[in-house]
Design a protein around this motif. Structure first.
Motif, PDB file in Angstrom:
ATOM      1  N   ILE A   1     -63.218  45.861 -40.599  1.00 48.95           N
ATOM      2  CA  ILE A   1     -64.156  45.972 -41.443  1.00 48.95           C
ATOM      3  C   ILE A   1     -64.373  47.492 -42.285  1.00 48.95           C
ATOM      4  O   ILE A   1     -64.971  48.182 -41.761  1.00 48.95           O
ATOM      5  CB  ILE A   1     -65.727  45.179 -40.948  1.00 48.95           C
ATOM      6  N   GLU A   2     -64.026  46.886 -43.008  1.00 49.62           N
ATOM      7  CA  GLU A   2     -64.252  48.233 -44.379  1.00 49.62           C
ATOM      8  C   GLU A   2     -64.654  47.674 -45.831  1.00 49.62           C
ATOM      9  O   GLU A   2     -64.763  46.119 -46.203  1.00 49.62           O
ATOM     10  CB  GLU A   2     -63.049  48.807 -44.263  1.00 49.62           C
ATOM     11  N   MET A   3     -64.417  48.286 -46.691  1.00 50.88           N
ATOM     12  CA  MET A   3     -65.070  48.223 -48.296  1.00 50.88           C
ATOM     13  C   MET A   3     -63.438  47.860 -48.646  1.00 50.88           C
ATOM     14  O   MET A   3     -61.986  48.497 -48.774  1.00 50.88           O
ATOM     15  CB  MET A   3     -65.426  49.017 -49.400  1.00 50.88           C
ATOM     16  N   THR A   4     -63.704  46.761 -49.291  1.00 49.89           N
ATOM     17  CA  THR A   4     -61.956  45.786 -49.620  1.00 49.89           C
ATOM     18  C   THR A   4     -62.271  45.548 -51.458  1.00 49.89           C
ATOM     19  O   THR A   4     -62.884  44.670 -51.781  1.00 49.89           O
ATOM     20  CB  THR A   4     -62.100  44.320 -49.532  1.00 49.89           C
TER      21      THR A   4
ATOM     22  N   PHE B   1     -73.866  42.750 -40.641  1.00 43.60           N
ATOM     23  CA  PHE B   1     -71.789  43.157 -39.945  1.00 43.60           C
ATOM     24  C   PHE B   1     -72.116  43.554 -38.837  1.00 43.60           C
ATOM     25  O   PHE B   1     -70.954  43.832 -38.345  1.00 43.60           O
ATOM     26  CB  PHE B   1     -71.171  43.901 -41.213  1.00 43.60           C
TER      27      PHE B   1
ATOM     28  N   GLU C   1     -65.886  44.548 -55.072  1.00 39.97           N
ATOM     29  CA  GLU C   1     -65.885  45.206 -54.061  1.00 39.97           C
ATOM     30  C   GLU C   1     -66.657  44.581 -52.839  1.00 39.97           C
ATOM     31  O   GLU C   1     -67.670  43.792 -53.021  1.00 39.97           O
ATOM     32  CB  GLU C   1     -66.172  46.349 -54.031  1.00 39.97           C
ATOM     33  N   VAL C   2     -65.536  44.183 -51.605  1.00 40.55           N
ATOM     34  CA  VAL C   2     -67.262  43.407 -50.891  1.00 40.55           C
ATOM     35  C   VAL C   2     -66.933  44.304 -48.889  1.00 40.55           C
ATOM     36  O   VAL C   2     -65.579  44.744 -49.099  1.00 40.55           O
ATOM     37  CB  VAL C   2     -66.162  41.991 -50.539  1.00 40.55           C
ATOM     38  N   LEU C   3     -67.332  43.888 -48.208  1.00 32.76           N
ATOM     39  CA  LEU C   3     -67.546  44.437 -47.139  1.00 32.76           C
ATOM     40  C   LEU C   3     -66.634  43.581 -46.033  1.00 32.76           C
ATOM     41  O   LEU C   3     -67.266  42.542 -46.099  1.00 32.76           O
ATOM     42  CB  LEU C   3     -68.667  44.876 -46.455  1.00 32.76           C
ATOM     43  N   THR C   4     -65.187  43.708 -46.245  1.00 34.68           N
ATOM     44  CA  THR C   4     -64.848  42.759 -44.813  1.00 34.68           C
ATOM     45  C   THR C   4     -63.306  43.071 -44.445  1.00 34.68           C
ATOM     46  O   THR C   4     -63.104  44.380 -44.353  1.00 34.68           O
ATOM     47  CB  THR C   4     -64.532  41.382 -45.500  1.00 34.68           C
ATOM     48  N   ASP C   5     -63.013  42.022 -43.689  1.00 34.23           N
ATOM     49  CA  ASP C   5     -61.078  42.389 -43.250  1.00 34.23           C
ATOM     50  C   ASP C   5     -60.422  42.424 -44.120  1.00 34.23           C
ATOM     51  O   ASP C   5     -60.274  40.806 -44.344  1.00 34.23           O
ATOM     52  CB  ASP C   5     -60.972  42.108 -42.106  1.00 34.23           C
TER      53      ASP C   5
ATOM     54  N   LYS D   1     -74.686  42.947 -45.940  1.00 37.67           N
ATOM     55  CA  LYS D   1     -74.519  44.330 -44.931  1.00 37.67           C
ATOM     56  C   LYS D   1     -74.960  44.302 -43.835  1.00 37.67           C
ATOM     57  O   LYS D   1     -73.898  44.991 -42.896  1.00 37.67           O
ATOM     58  CB  LYS D   1     -74.180  45.978 -45.952  1.00 37.67           C
TER      59      LYS D   1
END
Length: 334
Positions: A178-181, A328, A213-217, A325
């Motif tokens: 999981i990271e900012m994508t 998560f 941007e989104v926090l995901t895999d 967020k």
């Protein structure tokens, strides 16, 4: 359980009743035997027999009640201990069968793991000549031939990619990062992959991202978007596909909207079911019924809610709703 116990012991009950009836019959035939004391004895015997049946019912059905309520078929800890020789035989056979089942399951698990590893290795091996083939196609001067070959190459590439993710998805929780994508870069990469197919079908893209941007895999989100875009292109002709993101109630939403053939109302609730293909276009041999099923599974592991709205001959809109967020923590803790 009581009716079953009575049926199980019916022969013994009938034997007891028959013996009492025989005693009464003998006392009736023999005038020297007083009837009243015999009636009294028979009555007391009947009371004692009923009490005996009640006690034995409690004792003899304890083990079988636990068998009936037994819900973990690989663990005997939920069963009552056997107290009679016949119960011990049942318990022993159950233990032997469970041990055999566990051994078979372990062998099957190892076999499945080996098959999965071999298939994944094969897919990776196939990707090498497939990449070389793509480079060779780029050098073909005839644009018509080049376009057709690129389309067929893309079909093979997408099928291999789907198969790869299908084998990985049961172990997806071990593969999450999981990271900012960068949502925009991810979407444009997938669009670029489908470019030749889109040119062939006269399809364009209108991308409007309020949130980029989104926090995901990133890897699994790419797979989800790839499947949605592939479906949109597959079922559209000479029209644009709209991709947009926006915030709603503090959550990021991503929409993929096409203006293709749409989905029939009776099919819409089943599109995420494994192996389901359209009932209206059932002759479509190219459909595997796995794409949206895998999308749903992947989205579930990422805590992404996915829904579809569609009107036949108007189009379809898939909406991804990303978690907040602070939600998560559930994903990272998996």
């Amino acid at each position: 359980m009581i009716p079953n116990y009575i049926l199980e012991r019916l022969s013994w009950i009938l034997l007891f009743i028959s013996l009492q009836a025989f005693i009464l019959f003998v006392s009736y035939l023999d005038s020297t035997i007083p009837v009243k004391p015999i009636l009294y004895i028979v009555f007391l015997s009947l009371i004692i027999f009923i009490i005996f049946l009640f006690i034995r019912y409690q004792k003899e059905t304890k083990f079988y009640k636990s068998v009936k309520e037994w819900d973990n078929y690989l663990d005997l800890n939920g069963l009552s201990s056997a107290e009679t020789p016949f119960e011990a035989i049942v318990e022993q056979k159950l233990t032997e069968q469970i041990d055999m089942l566990k051994k078979d399951m372990a062998k099957n698990r190892v076999t499945m793991e080996q098959e999965k590893d071999e298939l994944l290795a094969w897919i990776h091996e196939v990707k090498t000549p497939l990449t070389a083939m793509n480079l060779m196609i780029d050098r073909i001067p005839d644009e018509g031939v080049k376009s057709q070959l690129t389309y067929e190459w893309l079909r093979i590439h997408l099928l291999l990619d789907q198969q790869l993710h299908q084998k990985r998805i049961p172990f997806m929780e071990n593969d999450l990062y999981i990271e900012m994508t960068d949502l925009q870069a991810l979407i444009f990469t997938e669009i670029k992959t489908l470019r030749s197919w889109c040119i062939q079908k006269g399809i364009g893209f209108d991308v409007e991202l309020e949130i980029s941007e989104v926090l995901t895999d990133a890897k699994w989100l790419s797979f989800i978007i790839r499947q949605l875009l592939t479906n949109a292109v597959k079922y559209s002709e000479a029209s644009d596909i709209n991709v947009k993101s926006y915030l709603q109630n503090g959550q990021l939403k991503l929409e993929v909207q096409d203006f293709g053939r749409g989905i029939d109302a009776k099919d819409l609730p089943r599109i995420f079911d494994k192996g389901f293909t359209s009932t209206t276009e059932h002759q479509d041999n190219g459909a595997t019924g796995m794409g949206l099923y895998l999308v749903k599974k992947a989205a579930l592991n990422l805590s992404i809610h996915i829904e579809a709205v569609s009107t036949p001959n108007v189009g379809t809109t898939f909406t991804l709703t990303f978690p907040k967020k602070n939600e998560f923590v559930q994903i990272i803790g998996m």
